[in-house]
Write a protein that holds these residues in place. Structure first.
Motif, mmCIF file in Angstrom:
data_model
loop_
_atom_site.group_PDB
_atom_site.id
_atom_site.type_symbol
_atom_site.label_atom_id
_atom_site.label_comp_id
_atom_site.label_asym_id
_atom_site.label_seq_id
_atom_site.Cartn_x
_atom_site.Cartn_y
_atom_site.Cartn_z
ATOM 1 N N GLN A 4 0.906 -1.199 -0.054
ATOM 2 C CA GLN A 4 0.067 0.082 -0.011
ATOM 3 C C GLN A 4 0.819 1.201 -0.155
ATOM 4 O O GLN A 4 0.349 2.230 -0.532
ATOM 5 N N GLN A 5 2.091 1.063 0.641
ATOM 6 C CA GLN A 5 2.794 2.555 0.746
ATOM 7 C C GLN A 5 3.483 2.781 -0.772
ATOM 8 O O GLN A 5 3.577 4.133 -1.083
ATOM 9 N N LYS A 25 1.143 5.219 -2.355
ATOM 10 C CA LYS A 25 1.278 6.460 -1.871
ATOM 11 C C LYS A 25 2.557 7.246 -2.467
ATOM 12 O O LYS A 25 2.633 8.485 -3.007
ATOM 13 N N LEU A 51 1.762 8.093 -5.986
ATOM 14 C CA LEU A 51 0.786 9.140 -6.116
ATOM 15 C C LEU A 51 1.592 10.597 -5.755
ATOM 16 O O LEU A 51 1.622 11.343 -6.591
ATOM 17 N N ASP A 52 2.734 10.477 -4.904
ATOM 18 C CA ASP A 52 3.460 11.756 -4.647
ATOM 19 C C ASP A 52 4.301 11.940 -5.754
ATOM 20 O O ASP A 52 4.573 13.192 -6.116
ATOM 21 N N ARG A 68 2.069 13.402 -8.639
ATOM 22 C CA ARG A 68 1.685 14.705 -8.355
ATOM 23 C C ARG A 68 2.746 15.912 -8.464
ATOM 24 O O ARG A 68 2.816 16.943 -8.960
ATOM 25 N N LEU A 104 -6.831 6.468 -1.095
ATOM 26 C CA LEU A 104 -5.777 7.666 -0.913
ATOM 27 C C LEU A 104 -6.587 8.720 -1.885
ATOM 28 O O LEU A 104 -6.732 8.596 -2.923
ATOM 29 N N GLY A 140 -2.536 12.738 -1.330
ATOM 30 C CA GLY A 140 -1.700 11.738 -0.535
ATOM 31 C C GLY A 140 -2.334 11.330 0.513
ATOM 32 O O GLY A 140 -1.832 10.176 1.335
ATOM 33 N N SER A 141 -3.459 12.105 1.133
ATOM 34 C CA SER A 141 -3.815 11.695 2.439
ATOM 35 C C SER A 141 -4.804 10.586 2.388
ATOM 36 O O SER A 141 -5.509 10.218 1.386
ATOM 37 N N ALA A 142 -4.763 9.667 3.314
ATOM 38 C CA ALA A 142 -5.805 8.424 3.429
ATOM 39 C C ALA A 142 -7.058 8.739 3.845
ATOM 40 O O ALA A 142 -7.236 9.718 4.917
#
Length: 233
Positions: free
Chosen positions: A31-32, A35, A38-39, A42, A150, A154-156
């Motif tokens: 899962q990490q 993120k 996505l970072d 972005r 997410l 980037g926030s869950a």
């Protein structure tokens, strides 16, 4: 991350007539990794495109974006409650694999699409899948209790029943924003949303006053993500 020509070519097509070469492909192990991808996207100002089995017939899983394929690694059962008849899975879980896992418990997931040997639960949620028994059992929007997602920053967030959100939480704030939009365009929704069991032409903004509600009539913010084709999480 994969940027070679062969990989990008494989992910340029799905079951539709369209062919669009992606920027690159991410196959996350954890899962990490989602993120991190996505970072990076972005920061690079590159769109992302979640992809399951690629069985879409209207080109939903192809695009000039960073494609995220969860089928190889993020395909496990996370939690299971036999008494409540609920199961939590990762988005890359194939429907037939889930039903094989559930069979010893005398259960099956009732959204029985024709591509069950390939399609993933994440993709089914994305396009609000139905199936031959949907008139009786409902489609995905009637069989999803919650979605852990997410957001673009980037926030869950954990989307579920609106009345269960903690006071002041991010989820409650989002629910209030969606409710305000739904109330503002309420007359348009009532007059122009098609009265059909399965809708995928837009967002389920009628979740607070749904024409095909859950049996207990509780508004569930996860249903905003169902049918959104991955554009909201």
């Amino acid at each position: 991350m994969l940027f070679d020509r062969a990989t990008r070519g494989r992910y340029a097509t799905d079951a539709s007539i369209y062919q669009v070469t992606p920027v690159g492909v991410v196959i996350p192990r954890h899962q990490q990794d989602l993120k991190i991808a996505l970072d990076i996207a972005r920061d690079a100002k590159v769109p992302i495109l979640a992809r399951g089995a690629g069985t879409s017939q209207c080109g939903q899983t192809v695009g000039e974006a960073l494609v995220i394929d969860t089928t190889r690694w993020l395909n496990q059962v996370v939690e299971f409650d036999v008494e409540a008849r609920t199961v939590v899975v990762e988005p890359g879980m194939v429907l037939d694999h889930l039903n094989a896992w559930l069979k010893p418990h005398g259960l099956w997931y009732p959204v029985d699409v024709s591509t069950s040997a390939q399609c993933t639960i994440g993709g089914m949620a994305g396009n609000n899948s139905c199936g031959s028994r949907s008139i009786y059992y409902g489609n995905m929007v009637h069989n999803v209790l919650g979605v852990d997602a997410l957001l673009a920053d980037g926030s869950a967030a954990s989307f579920g029943f609106v009345d269960s959100f903690a006071q002041g939480s991010r989820e409650q704030h989002l629910a209030q924003q969606v409710r305000a939009i739904a109330e503002r365009v309420g007359p348009e929704i009532r007059d122009h949303f098609p009265k059909v069991l399965r809708r995928v032409g837009g967002y389920n903004l009628d979740l607070f006053d749904c024409q095909n509600p859950m049996p207990d009539h509780r508004a569930n913010l996860a249903h905003l993500l169902v049918g959104s084709e991955g554009t909201l999480g």
